[in-house]
Design an enzyme around this catalytic site. Structure first.
Site, PDB file in Angstrom:
ATOM      1  N   SER A 137      -3.719 -18.494 -32.591  1.00 51.59           N
ATOM      2  CA  SER A 137      -3.977 -17.186 -32.007  1.00 51.59           C
ATOM      3  C   SER A 137      -5.481 -16.938 -32.030  1.00 51.59           C
ATOM      4  O   SER A 137      -6.116 -17.028 -33.085  1.00 51.59           O
ATOM      5  CB  SER A 137      -3.245 -16.102 -32.799  1.00 51.59           C
ATOM      6  OG  SER A 137      -3.513 -14.819 -32.290  1.00 51.59           O
ATOM      7  N   LYS A 163      -2.845 -18.937 -27.800  1.00 54.56           N
ATOM      8  CA  LYS A 163      -2.507 -17.533 -27.556  1.00 54.56           C
ATOM      9  C   LYS A 163      -3.793 -16.720 -27.555  1.00 54.56           C
ATOM     10  O   LYS A 163      -4.594 -16.796 -28.493  1.00 54.56           O
ATOM     11  CB  LYS A 163      -1.554 -16.999 -28.624  1.00 54.56           C
ATOM     12  CG  LYS A 163      -1.153 -15.544 -28.392  1.00 54.56           C
ATOM     13  CD  LYS A 163      -0.073 -15.093 -29.361  1.00 54.56           C
ATOM     14  CE  LYS A 163      -0.637 -14.667 -30.686  1.00 54.56           C
ATOM     15  NZ  LYS A 163       0.406 -14.097 -31.575  1.00 54.56           N
ATOM     16  N   LYS A 165      -5.524 -12.991 -27.473  1.00 53.75           N
ATOM     17  CA  LYS A 165      -5.370 -11.553 -27.634  1.00 53.75           C
ATOM     18  C   LYS A 165      -6.012 -10.847 -26.434  1.00 53.75           C
ATOM     19  O   LYS A 165      -7.098 -11.247 -25.974  1.00 53.75           O
ATOM     20  CB  LYS A 165      -6.038 -11.083 -28.919  1.00 53.75           C
ATOM     21  CG  LYS A 165      -5.411 -11.631 -30.190  1.00 53.75           C
ATOM     22  CD  LYS A 165      -4.056 -11.006 -30.479  1.00 53.75           C
ATOM     23  CE  LYS A 165      -3.536 -11.423 -31.839  1.00 53.75           C
ATOM     24  NZ  LYS A 165      -2.264 -10.744 -32.191  1.00 53.75           N
ATOM     25  N   ASP A 190      -1.225 -11.919 -25.975  1.00 53.95           N
ATOM     26  CA  ASP A 190      -0.633 -10.960 -26.910  1.00 53.95           C
ATOM     27  C   ASP A 190      -1.401  -9.648 -26.801  1.00 53.95           C
ATOM     28  O   ASP A 190      -2.609  -9.597 -27.045  1.00 53.95           O
ATOM     29  CB  ASP A 190      -0.720 -11.522 -28.331  1.00 53.95           C
ATOM     30  CG  ASP A 190      -0.075 -10.600 -29.367  1.00 53.95           C
ATOM     31  OD1 ASP A 190       0.524  -9.584 -28.971  1.00 53.95           O
ATOM     32  OD2 ASP A 190      -0.175 -10.912 -30.566  1.00 53.95           O
ATOM     33  N   GLU A 215       3.227 -11.284 -24.873  1.00 49.11           N
ATOM     34  CA  GLU A 215       3.755 -10.773 -26.137  1.00 49.11           C
ATOM     35  C   GLU A 215       3.439  -9.290 -26.310  1.00 49.11           C
ATOM     36  O   GLU A 215       2.297  -8.865 -26.137  1.00 49.11           O
ATOM     37  CB  GLU A 215       3.152 -11.585 -27.286  1.00 49.11           C
ATOM     38  CG  GLU A 215       3.752 -11.279 -28.642  1.00 49.11           C
ATOM     39  CD  GLU A 215       3.175 -12.166 -29.729  1.00 49.11           C
ATOM     40  OE1 GLU A 215       3.422 -11.889 -30.905  1.00 49.11           O
ATOM     41  OE2 GLU A 215       2.464 -13.149 -29.394  1.00 49.11           O
ATOM     42  N   ASP A 240       7.451  -8.649 -30.535  1.00 51.56           N
ATOM     43  CA  ASP A 240       6.936  -8.926 -31.875  1.00 51.56           C
ATOM     44  C   ASP A 240       7.094  -7.680 -32.731  1.00 51.56           C
ATOM     45  O   ASP A 240       8.053  -7.542 -33.485  1.00 51.56           O
ATOM     46  CB  ASP A 240       5.472  -9.360 -31.754  1.00 51.56           C
ATOM     47  CG  ASP A 240       4.781  -9.539 -33.091  1.00 51.56           C
ATOM     48  OD1 ASP A 240       5.446  -9.483 -34.134  1.00 51.56           O
ATOM     49  OD2 ASP A 240       3.549  -9.746 -33.098  1.00 51.56           O
ATOM     50  N   LYS A 264       8.468 -12.635 -37.544  1.00 56.69           N
ATOM     51  CA  LYS A 264       7.556 -12.602 -38.684  1.00 56.69           C
ATOM     52  C   LYS A 264       8.370 -12.172 -39.900  1.00 56.69           C
ATOM     53  O   LYS A 264       8.734 -10.997 -40.022  1.00 56.69           O
ATOM     54  CB  LYS A 264       6.403 -11.637 -38.420  1.00 56.69           C
ATOM     55  CG  LYS A 264       5.438 -12.128 -37.342  1.00 56.69           C
ATOM     56  CD  LYS A 264       4.348 -11.114 -37.067  1.00 56.69           C
ATOM     57  CE  LYS A 264       3.343 -11.674 -36.060  1.00 56.69           C
ATOM     58  NZ  LYS A 264       2.391 -10.647 -35.586  1.00 56.69           N
ATOM     59  N   GLY A 292       2.360 -15.293 -37.207  1.00 57.25           N
ATOM     60  CA  GLY A 292       1.557 -15.261 -38.416  1.00 57.25           C
ATOM     61  C   GLY A 292       0.850 -13.935 -38.574  1.00 57.25           C
ATOM     62  O   GLY A 292       0.618 -13.214 -37.603  1.00 57.25           O
TER      63      GLY A 292
END
Length: 371
Positions: A137, A163, A165, A190, A215, A240, A264, A292
């Protein structure tokens, strides 16, 4: 009968090797609570994934978790006649919510139980792999060029999924640049719930970039509007923050709010509930992957065991220790050249903190006494 003999709480501080920026803020260090639970002479370890400072990412934060563990959950376990993985959910049910706090002691109790039985967490979960594929990420960078450099760095290290952000205003253009650079990689984004339903054009534009998933685009409590958005776009939505239990997962699947779920375990209430989320998704044919939360080696070991279960079919955020910490609490987890990471096979979670490192990083310590 198995009794809890003692519970030790430690507040840990570790600096991150690089600031990690997401849509709601930037982290420069990791602060977490570790619980060390002794049962019949055997210690088990659990790590809390709540944030420091204030309840931002979730409704739980470390100061609140500390009080709840010290004054409520810990004494309840110390007073119980028989504690184990088959009883602890019921023993803590009198406290509503607070899954991150509960996960801390639930995971520690399970770890101690499995260490006493000389059985690994992965084996107990029915994991079918000795190594799991790993993704990474990447936080919001200051520029597109900086983001490109980070992506290149992690691809060279062997990560199998990237991934990115995103947040309003820092999204389509940057993601498109990475897709142009790397037309064939597994790429996802995400949003950490940063967008609103009226931002649908952003997601229609992202549709053209052949992403693995988008996400958590919308508010974490809004399954209905996630379902409406999923009906508008081709790219699978992954939930998520919205998934806090197996019941949440079942509702999201039934409503059509997502096609992928990020589990998670520290957020849903621990390994026991994470297994229920996995099973609910598997029964519905919905793939899952392991997210994570900047965990130390204690939480990372727990996540790796979970990620080896059969329905974890996508690379998770189980990155190498060096991705976040120059010196982890445990022996470091290392990414193999093929982009996988070995699942610990020792008793319980298979790792323990290094005593000297734990002492150096502990800023508060307290023993929970019997009521």
């Amino acid at each position: 009968m198995t009794r809890v003999e003692s519970i030790e709480l430690s507040l840990i501080e570790l600096p991150l090797v690089r600031p990690f920026r997401v849509s709601f803020g930037t982290s420069t260090g990791k602060e977490c609570i570790l619980a060390r639970v002794r049962m019949d002479g055997v210690d088990g370890w659990g790590e809390c994934v709540a944030d420091d400072g204030y309840p931002g990412f979730s409704s739980e934060w470390n100061e609140g978790v500390w009080v709840l563990l010290r004054d409520v959950l810990g004494p309840a376990l110390l007073a119980a006649d028989d504690v184990g993985s088959d009883t602890i959910d019921d023993q803590l049910r009198f406290v509503r919510g607070n899954p991150m706090a509960k996960a801390t002691v639930i995971d520690a109790v399970l770890d101690a139980e499995l260490r006493a039985a000389d059985r690994s967490l992965a084996a107990w979960l029915g994991a079918d792999r000795r190594a799991v594929p790993c993704g990474v990420s990447i936080g919001i960078a200051d520029s597109t060029d900086e983001l490109r450099a980070r992506v290149d760095e992690h691809l060279e290290q062997g990560y199998l999924r990237i991934k990115l952000k995103i947040m309003p205003g820092i999204d389509v253009e940057r993601v498109a640049a990475i897709r142009r650079d790397h037309p064939d990689i597994l790429l996802s984004v995400d949003a950490n719930a940063a967008y609103r339903p009226e931002d649908v054009d952003v997601f229609r534009a992202l549709d053209d970039l052949e992403l693995l998933m988008i996400e958590q685009p919308l508010h974490h409590e809004d399954l209905v509007r996630h379902a409406a958005l999923q009906a508008e776009i081709r790219t699978p939505i992954c939930l998520d923050e919205s998934i806090r239990s197996a019941a949440d997962a079942a509702a999201a699947i039934e409503l059509g709010s997502c096609r992928i779920i990020n589990i998670k375990q520290g957020r849903v209430g621990g390994v026991l509930e994470a297994r229920r989320v996995h099973d609910a998704a598997a029964a519905a044919g919905v793939p899952v992957w392991c997210g994570g939360m900047l965990e130390t080696g204690i939480g990372r070991a727990t996540n790796l065991a979970l990620a080896a279960m059969p329905n974890f079919t996508l690379p998770g955020d189980t990155s190498a220790s060096a991705r976040y910490f120059a010196d982890d609490l445990t022996e470091p987890f290392v990414l193999a050249p093929d982009g996988t990471m070995t699942v610990p096979d020792g008793p319980g979670i298979g790792v323990v903190p290094r005593p000297e490192r734990l002492q150096a990083c502990t800023v508060r310590h307290e023993v929970v006494a019997r009521p």
